[in-house]
Design an enzyme around this catalytic site. Structure first.
Site, PDB file in Angstrom:
ATOM      1  N   GLY A  32      63.836  62.098  35.888  1.00  0.00           N
ATOM      2  CA  GLY A  32      64.315  61.870  34.319  1.00  0.00           C
ATOM      3  C   GLY A  32      63.058  62.185  33.299  1.00  0.00           C
ATOM      4  N   GLU A  54      61.944  60.952  42.327  1.00  0.00           N
ATOM      5  CA  GLU A  54      62.548  62.354  42.148  1.00  0.00           C
ATOM      6  C   GLU A  54      62.660  63.160  41.240  1.00  0.00           C
ATOM      7  OE1 GLU A  54      66.544  60.407  42.476  1.00  0.00           O
ATOM      8  OE2 GLU A  54      66.178  59.698  44.580  1.00  0.00           O
ATOM      9  N   PRO A  55      61.390  63.402  40.585  1.00  0.00           N
ATOM     10  CA  PRO A  55      61.340  64.301  39.500  1.00  0.00           C
ATOM     11  C   PRO A  55      61.750  65.769  39.692  1.00  0.00           C
ATOM     12  CG  PRO A  55      59.119  64.221  40.657  1.00  0.00           C
ATOM     13  CD  PRO A  55      60.110  63.287  41.175  1.00  0.00           C
ATOM     14  N   ARG A  86      62.969  68.362  36.285  1.00  0.00           N
ATOM     15  CA  ARG A  86      62.673  68.962  35.155  1.00  0.00           C
ATOM     16  C   ARG A  86      61.461  69.105  34.998  1.00  0.00           C
ATOM     17  NH1 ARG A  86      66.530  69.595  31.080  1.00  0.00           N
ATOM     18  NH2 ARG A  86      67.518  67.794  31.934  1.00  0.00           N
ATOM     19  N   TYR A 128      75.124  72.033  26.496  1.00  0.00           N
ATOM     20  CA  TYR A 128      74.597  70.952  25.978  1.00  0.00           C
ATOM     21  C   TYR A 128      74.133  71.007  24.658  1.00  0.00           C
ATOM     22  CZ  TYR A 128      73.313  69.957  31.011  1.00  0.00           C
ATOM     23  OH  TYR A 128      73.265  69.859  32.364  1.00  0.00           O
ATOM     24  N   CYS A 148      82.204  87.441  26.575  1.00  0.00           N
ATOM     25  CA  CYS A 148      83.172  87.197  25.478  1.00  0.00           C
ATOM     26  C   CYS A 148      83.393  85.570  25.186  1.00  0.00           C
ATOM     27  CB  CYS A 148      84.486  88.010  26.062  1.00  0.00           C
ATOM     28  SG  CYS A 148      84.088  89.670  26.273  1.00  0.00           S
TER      29      CYS A 148
HETATM   30  C1  LIG Z   1      69.068  65.432  38.540  1.00  0.00           C
HETATM   31  C2  LIG Z   1      68.776  64.213  39.375  1.00  0.00           C
HETATM   32  C3  LIG Z   1      67.314  63.991  39.315  1.00  0.00           C
HETATM   33  C4  LIG Z   1      66.039  64.823  38.590  1.00  0.00           C
HETATM   34  O1  LIG Z   1      66.261  64.667  37.449  1.00  0.00           O
HETATM   35  P1  LIG Z   1      65.374  65.083  36.124  1.00  0.00           P
HETATM   36  O2  LIG Z   1      65.672  64.823  34.884  1.00  0.00           O
HETATM   37  O3  LIG Z   1      65.308  66.664  36.467  1.00  0.00           O
HETATM   38  O4  LIG Z   1      63.801  64.763  36.736  1.00  0.00           O
HETATM   39  C5  LIG Z   1      66.727  63.074  40.180  1.00  0.00           C
HETATM   40  N1  LIG Z   1      67.585  62.232  40.725  1.00  0.00           N
HETATM   41  C6  LIG Z   1      68.931  62.256  40.814  1.00  0.00           C
HETATM   42  C7  LIG Z   1      69.638  61.342  41.906  1.00  0.00           C
HETATM   43  C8  LIG Z   1      69.620  63.464  40.005  1.00  0.00           C
HETATM   44  O5  LIG Z   1      70.701  63.590  40.130  1.00  0.00           O
END
Ligand SMILES: *Cc1c(COP(=O)(O)O)cnc(C)c1O
Length: 415
Positions: free
Chosen positions: A237, A271-272, A274, A314, A341
């Site tokens: 996140g 879990e990074p 982005r 978005y 289109c």
């Molecule tokens: C999408 C997601 C992430 C990665 O999120 P980022 O904002 O890209 O860091 C991590 N964990 C889960 C469960 C996700 O769905």
């Protein structure tokens, strides 16, 4: 990395003009040095905790990029059987893989159990029951973490989109303790952890730390019930800079996490997505036409919403810059649009650019949720992908041929 050299934008020293000439456009171009730097920022910042850093594959699932992260020692966060196949093909050990997502099928569970993944991040009671049944059928025990929805206060942090009570993700905080007891009672599950993921593109870590505090309180309650967890997974996140955002300082975030985990026997997982890939890539595109109107000017480019969906989906902002800075070209205000289109087919609106028809543009910060969200809409081949490693370019995904776009379909039978 990505900067101007002699008035021409270059990736790890290779001019994008050269890449466009060799590989054509539209084309994603990634800097291997930038991927490494982003990963090392996490690793160095969190070094004292020796975490399992699971790259969220959905941000960018190109095999070469997964392979690069695997070689750096990353684990992976997957959300489908397809992503599991990718990370295994990229050489990741299965026991560094965590499996997220609200809708795992029986076939996906079987595949992950047979591979021997680190953990299933389970999101509902009914998923627990299904996983127990599938594991039982295979004579296996499934390692389980529950994705808890910490319901972090939306009033103070209104931009959070997945950690609130009213969205589809995770198990409600006030049901979590009971759900852990249910999980612990199932014969083919082993409760090993807890996870959360409260949203994406966060520029302030306060809600992430608030969420961690809630998880730790729950971990203590569970311990007093005799359910002892081995790991805490703080999700992903962290935001990146697209325009004028100030992304969080990873070292400062790590320090706060380390304070919370001090003295606890908990393995840290994260879990990074982005933040590992977003600023490591650009989408390279050529201006097909300048279309000058009375009210509005358009730069019609050869990339479109099927290549980069975030602006249409978005209303996301991506910087757009000319690849070559030319002297004596007037600046005009244009919408940068694709050939598709749909009126929502734009990459950027009201941009001041000194450009001429035929010029190359780079759409910046396109490494995350770019290529992975692309489609064949309008029967367009998906963009090629090129990785620059130490000044060498390598095609890591070739553009589909038109024959390949038609191959899975059938004509009507002759009458
Ligand atoms: C999408 C997601 C992430 C990665 O999120 P980022 O904002 O890209 O860091 C991590 N964990 C889960 C469960 C996700 O769905």
């Amino acid at each position: 990395m990505i900067d101007y050299q002699n008035q021409t934008l270059a990736v790890d020293g290779v001019p994008l003009t050269k890449i466009a000439a060799e590989f054509g456009t539209p084309c994603y171009v990634y800097s291997e040095a930038a991927l490494t730097a982003a990963f090392e920022d996490y690793r160095a910042s969190f070094a004292s905790l020796d975490p399992l850093i699971c790259f969220a594959v959905k941000a960018n699932s190109n095999l070469s990029i997964l392979q690069h992260f695997a070689r750096l020692g990353a684990g992976f966060d997957i959300v489908s059987g397809g992503e599991l196949a990718r990370v295994l093909a990229a050489g990741s050990p299965a026991d560094k893989v965590v499996f997220s997502g609200v809708g795992k099928s029986e076939a996906e569970m079987e595949m992950a159990l047979n591979a021997g993944i680190h953990c299933f991040n389970v999101e509902s009671v009914n998923e627990l029951a299904r996983l127990d049944a599938v594991a039982g059928r295979l004579n296996k025990v499934a390692p389980v973490s529950l994705r808890v929805n910490p319901d972090v206060d939306a009033k103070t942090h209104p931009y959070i989109s997945t950690g609130l009570k009213d969205n589809k993700f995770g198990i409600a905080f006030d049901q979590a303790r009971a759900t852990y007891h249910a999980a612990a009672s199932l014969a083919h599950l082993k409760v090993v952890g807890i996870d959360c993921h409260i949203g994406s593109q966060l520029t302030d870590v306060t809600p992430l730390i608030d969420a961690l505090d809630r998880l730790l309180a729950l971990i203590d309650e569970l311990a007093s019930d005799g359910i002892v967890l081995e790991h805490v997974d703080i999700g992903g996140g962290l935001g990146i800079r697209y325009t004028d955002e100030t992304p969080p300082d990873i070292a400062a975030y790590a320090e706060k996490v380390a304070e919370r985990l001090a003295g606890r026997k908990l393995k840290l997982v994260m879990e990074p997505g982005r933040s590992l890939v977003g600023n490591a890539g650009v989408l390279l595109t050529r201006i097909e036409y300048l279309k000058l109107g009375d009210e509005k000017h358009f730069a019609v480019v050869d990339a479109a919403m099927n290549d980069l969906m975030r602006p249409s989906l978005y209303d996301a902002y991506h910087g757009i810059v000319p690849v070559e800075k030319k002297a004596g070209v007037a600046t005009m205000t244009v919408d940068v649009v694709g050939p598709i289109c749909e009126s929502s087919d734009f990459l950027g609106k009201n941009r001041d650019l000194a450009i001429e028809q035929g010029d190359l543009l780079a759409v910046l910060s396109a490494g995350a949720y770019g290529s992975t969200m692309s489609s064949n809409y309008n029967t367009r081949s998906r963009a090629a992908e090129v990785l620059v490693e130490n000044g060498q370019t390598r095609l890591i995904r070739r553009r589909e041929t038109l024959d390949e776009l038609l191959v899975n379909e059938r004509e009507l039978l002759a009458k």
